[in-house]
Scaffold this motif. Sequence first.
Motif, mmCIF file in Angstrom:
data_model
loop_
_atom_site.group_PDB
_atom_site.id
_atom_site.type_symbol
_atom_site.label_atom_id
_atom_site.label_comp_id
_atom_site.label_asym_id
_atom_site.label_seq_id
_atom_site.Cartn_x
_atom_site.Cartn_y
_atom_site.Cartn_z
ATOM 1 N N ALA A 145 42.728 27.549 38.312
ATOM 2 C CA ALA A 145 43.054 28.104 37.180
ATOM 3 C C ALA A 145 43.730 29.328 37.345
ATOM 4 N N THR A 146 43.311 30.371 38.210
ATOM 5 C CA THR A 146 44.074 31.733 38.534
ATOM 6 C C THR A 146 45.492 31.459 39.068
ATOM 7 N N HIS A 147 45.729 30.469 40.145
ATOM 8 C CA HIS A 147 47.123 29.889 40.513
ATOM 9 C C HIS A 147 47.882 29.480 39.463
ATOM 10 N N ARG A 148 47.134 28.516 38.575
ATOM 11 C CA ARG A 148 48.074 28.166 37.374
ATOM 12 C C ARG A 148 48.681 29.211 36.411
ATOM 13 N N ALA A 149 47.766 30.017 36.239
ATOM 14 C CA ALA A 149 47.802 31.137 35.285
ATOM 15 C C ALA A 149 48.992 32.045 35.853
ATOM 16 N N ILE A 150 48.838 32.291 36.904
ATOM 17 C CA ILE A 150 50.089 33.500 37.366
ATOM 18 C C ILE A 150 51.261 32.512 37.812
ATOM 19 N N THR A 151 51.217 31.272 38.209
ATOM 20 C CA THR A 151 52.587 30.583 38.493
ATOM 21 C C THR A 151 53.243 30.479 37.011
ATOM 22 N N ALA A 152 52.538 30.259 35.991
ATOM 23 C CA ALA A 152 53.066 30.276 34.732
ATOM 24 C C ALA A 152 53.634 31.505 34.202
ATOM 25 N N PHE A 153 52.979 32.722 34.539
ATOM 26 C CA PHE A 153 53.340 33.830 34.018
ATOM 27 C C PHE A 153 54.661 34.241 34.845
ATOM 28 N N LEU A 154 54.623 34.105 36.007
ATOM 29 C CA LEU A 154 55.793 34.476 36.868
ATOM 30 C C LEU A 154 57.265 33.827 36.370
#
Length: 308
Positions: free
Chosen positions: A275-284
């Motif tokens: 979930a952290t990976h997905r959220a940071i990927t989407a943000f960047l």
Amino acid sequence: MSPSASTPSARPQKPLKPLKGLRILSLALNLPGPAALLRCRALGASCVKIEPPGPDTPGQTKASGDPMAHYNPVVYAALHEGIRVQTANLKTPAGQKALHRALAKTDVLLTSFRPSALPKLGLDWRALHKQYPALSQVCIVGALGTRAEEPGHDLTYQAEHGLLPGLDLPASLFADMGGALQATEAVLQLALLRHTGAPGAYLEVALADAAAYLALPRLWGLTAPGALLGGQHAGYRIYPCKDGRVAVAALEPHFAAALCSVAGLAATSDMQARATHRAITAFLAGKSRKQLEHIAIHNDVPLHTLPK
């Protein structure tokens, strides 16, 4: 805080010259030897290079016998800045005479031939040591011991030690440049030995060993695919952004917390969770390089943006 205890001024420091007074003669061609010689010159050594004569080139008075001069003349010029270059065919009596004139004024000899080629050029270490007891030699080879005669290059040494994960060529010549650093370190060791009054010594530097040293983080499992620094930690990855890529190195907890904060996550988020990976990927992915550089400056997030 008193002035004496304050931080150093931004004024450039005078470079140290630990090899000042040391005389180096190089016979090494291509990249590792010249790169090491250039670094030694920056450390204060007096550097001379003897290279073989090159092919006769119409309209040129002197053609270099160093292959790099023909692969890339610009790189050759950069590698030899401040180096006194001489030409001699060491396979001839005249060339041998020129070589020994230079050796008589040399503290460290730098070579990059296969060991079997050294005696043919009058460079057998035992004979040299007998004739010039104070002379030391650094010999750059592909590999040590029984493998010293094997053909190889930077690419094969990187492949041997797991530095080529795919079909793409490496971003740099890591074995060659690592070998150049190790050769420079060997010269520094010999310079220290010389100050003790000890006789000259012979040291070998292997490009395969340089690649092995640079590959240690992968051998230790730090950078293997899926390992902590191989994509497992969401704060230590390369991500796409709106107009390029971004290398994020928010590894330490305070940097990871800052990254999570700007991405709208809890500071205590599990950096290995999907979930952290997905959220940071989407943000960047939704930010431009300029926006990310602004975020980095104002939020203390270690990152560097790149074009696509």
